[in-house]
Design an enzyme around this catalytic site. Structure first.
Site, PDB file in Angstrom:
ATOM      1  N   HIS A 169       0.806  -1.217   0.000  1.00 12.06           N
ATOM      2  CA  HIS A 169       0.000   0.000   0.000  1.00 12.06           C
ATOM      3  C   HIS A 169       0.841   1.270   0.000  1.00 12.06           C
ATOM      4  O   HIS A 169       0.314   2.352  -0.261  1.00 12.06           O
ATOM      5  CB  HIS A 169      -0.937   0.004   1.207  1.00 12.06           C
ATOM      6  CG  HIS A 169      -2.017  -1.033   1.130  1.00 12.06           C
ATOM      7  ND1 HIS A 169      -3.313  -0.735   0.780  1.00 12.06           N
ATOM      8  CD2 HIS A 169      -1.987  -2.374   1.330  1.00 12.06           C
ATOM      9  CE1 HIS A 169      -4.045  -1.842   0.791  1.00 12.06           C
ATOM     10  NE2 HIS A 169      -3.260  -2.847   1.116  1.00 12.06           N
ATOM     11  N   ASP A 383       3.770   9.612  -1.190  1.00 12.48           N
ATOM     12  CA  ASP A 383       2.566   8.910  -0.756  1.00 12.48           C
ATOM     13  C   ASP A 383       2.265   7.794  -1.739  1.00 12.48           C
ATOM     14  O   ASP A 383       2.364   7.997  -2.959  1.00 12.48           O
ATOM     15  CB  ASP A 383       1.378   9.879  -0.714  1.00 12.48           C
ATOM     16  CG  ASP A 383       0.449   9.631   0.464  1.00 12.48           C
ATOM     17  OD1 ASP A 383       0.448   8.494   0.970  1.00 12.48           O
ATOM     18  OD2 ASP A 383      -0.252  10.567   0.873  1.00 12.48           O
TER      19      ASP A 383
END
Length: 481
Positions: A169, A383
């Protein structure tokens, strides 16, 4: 680990993650129960698990406590116990003070401690053993995220009959950064135990495959790697591909259309004195999110007279995160000090420059904030995806509003109609914020309509189906001849 004489388990589809998808809640009498955790991953996978006789393996959130497996919402939950020392070494230590900063381009310096690695390895072995024990013959296993990178190989060694997927992730760093990890080979070997390794961005998959070539010397052809089986077991193929994650779009849209949430969004504007412009930042209080860069740019806009507190207000939600880790305690002091300095300089009796909220909020309040905000600021330094950007877009049912989005967030790959910025460039960030405030209604509508179409067509359910479908397809053996 499970031996060849041990009977197979009963579950055909198993998700393995650091945390179970439930939170413990206590009523007024002190009686405990379990409530499904919020979040897109749980929402996406729960229907699949209910149909496929599924189980979820993970830690239940309390140290030094062992629980038996139990059922919740038609899913078998298999708690993995962790000691207080393991929470400190495996989770707070290796996962969040070694891997997290390393994988986020060393924004903060990672720490390398051998006792942290030993704990990480032992906990991964425990997760793999619990999973192998409950998996039916030929079951599909989907391992989630950076805390469990050794589990795929451990599962393959114990249960070669399983179909194993892994999804990362967070970003995967470039070879030159990953090379710092003392246990770099072991982690890559652990991931290559999976038939399919999913990443957020194509660049993450490419970074991983470069590391496979460099540190293991294995051949890579069209994102496929041929891996030698352990102890005489057959060779197999592991693939690395991008599967950008998304959100539960319908839930956000439904909330954005609720009259009480619309009224709450209007109330938020009134509480701020009905400024012409509301800007919004929503982040975990994490050094990867670029909150300090955002505050610096906003402070300079105020100092330059390009923003007036009578006309604009910034709401910064910074939810608590890893408060026992020193880097995060220091970050909180830095951010709160900056907010105090800016407000002390520019506030008036009637107007506040920055409304700073160090809380976590339910999704209903978050959607009200999305509706209230004219400009969303996502200035992450690095991110994996940033789902807040997608939530803001989904909530803008009237196709108005502007998104200022860091090019270093995975969401920038698909939300190309956002105002893309390099958050390290403070002048560029200031220009982007001012451009968002000055954007014409027609331009804002055109951009938002295009972004909403992309988000609505690619929700989290489509993400999970795409990954699991690709996992079942298997490798293209002709590419490895």
């Amino acid at each position: 680990m499970q031996s060849g004489d041990t009977p197979y388990g009963e579950f055909e589809f198993i998700v393995v993650s650091n945390r179970l998808p439930v939170d413990r809640v206590n009523d007024d009498d002190g009686n405990g129960s379990w409530r499904r955790s919020p979040g897109g991953l749980v929402t996406a996978l729960a229907p699949v698990m209910e149909k496929a006789d599924g189980a979820w393996v993970g830690w239940h959130g309390a140290a030094d406590e062992a629980l038996e497996s139990f059922d919740h919402s038609e899913i078998r939950l298999v708690p993995v116990p962790l000691s207080a020392e393991e929470v400190e070494f495996y989770y707070e230590g290796f996962s969040n003070a070694t891997l997290w900063p390393l994988y986020h381009d060393v924004i903060a310096p990672p720490e390398f401690h051998r006792h942290w690695w030993d704990s990480y390895r032992k906990v991964n072995e425990r997760f793999a053993a619990e999973t192998a024990a409950v998996a039916a013959e030929g079951a599909t296993i989907w391992v989630q995220d950076y805390q469990l990178q050794l589990v795929p190989k451990l599962l393959r060694e114990a249960r070669p009959d399983l179909k194993i997927g892994f999804f990362n992730h967070i970003p995967f760093p470039p070879l030159e950064i990953y090379a710092q990890l003392p246990w770099r080979r072991q982690v890559i070997e652990g991931l290559l135990g999976a038939d399919l390794i999913g990443f957020q961005r194509p660049s993450d998959a490419s970074n991983f495959l470069r590391c496979v070539r460099r540190f293991l010397g294995l051949a890579v052809r069209q994102q496929q790697v041929q891996v030698k089986g352990a102890d005489g077991s057959p060779d197999y193929v592991s693939r690395a591909e991008a599967f950008p994650i998304s959100i539960d779009v319908q839930r956000i849209v439904d909330l954005a259309n609720r009259p009480d949430i619309i009224e709450r969004s209007q109330e938020i504007r009134r509480e701020l004195g009905n400024p012409r412009h509301i800007l919004l930042g929503v982040d975990r209080l994490d050094y990867t999110k670029g909150i300090g860069h955002r505050l610096k740019a906003y402070e300079e806009l105020l100092a330059d007279g390009l923003i007036q507190v009578e006309d604009a207000a910034l709401i910064q939600v910074a939810s608590p995160s890893r408060e026992r880790v020193e880097q995060y305690r220091l970050l909180r002091e830095e951010v709160e000090g900056a907010v105090g300095r800016i407000n002390g300089t520019y506030d008036t009796i009637k107007n506040t420059a920055i409304r700073y909220l160090h809380h976590s909020y339910p999704v209903e309040e978050m959607v009200a904030l999305y509706l209230a905000a004219d400009v969303m600021l996502v200035t992450a330094l690095r991110d994996g995806m940033n789902l807040v950007a997608k939530e803001y877009v989904a909530a803008r049912t009237g196709n108005r509003g502007a998104l200022v989005l860091s090019e270093f967030a995975g969401a920038a790959d698909t939300l190309r109609q956002a105002i893309l910025v390099n958050p390290h460039d403070i002048d560029g960030l200031k220009s982007a914020i001012r451009g968002a405030l000055d954007m014409s209604a027609s331009e804002a509508t055109r951009r938002m309509r295009t972004m909403r179409r992309q988000v609505l067509q690619n929700d989290v359910e489509r993400w999970s189906k795409a990954f699991l479908s690709e996992l079942q397809k298997g490798a293209r053996e002709d590419l490895l001849v």
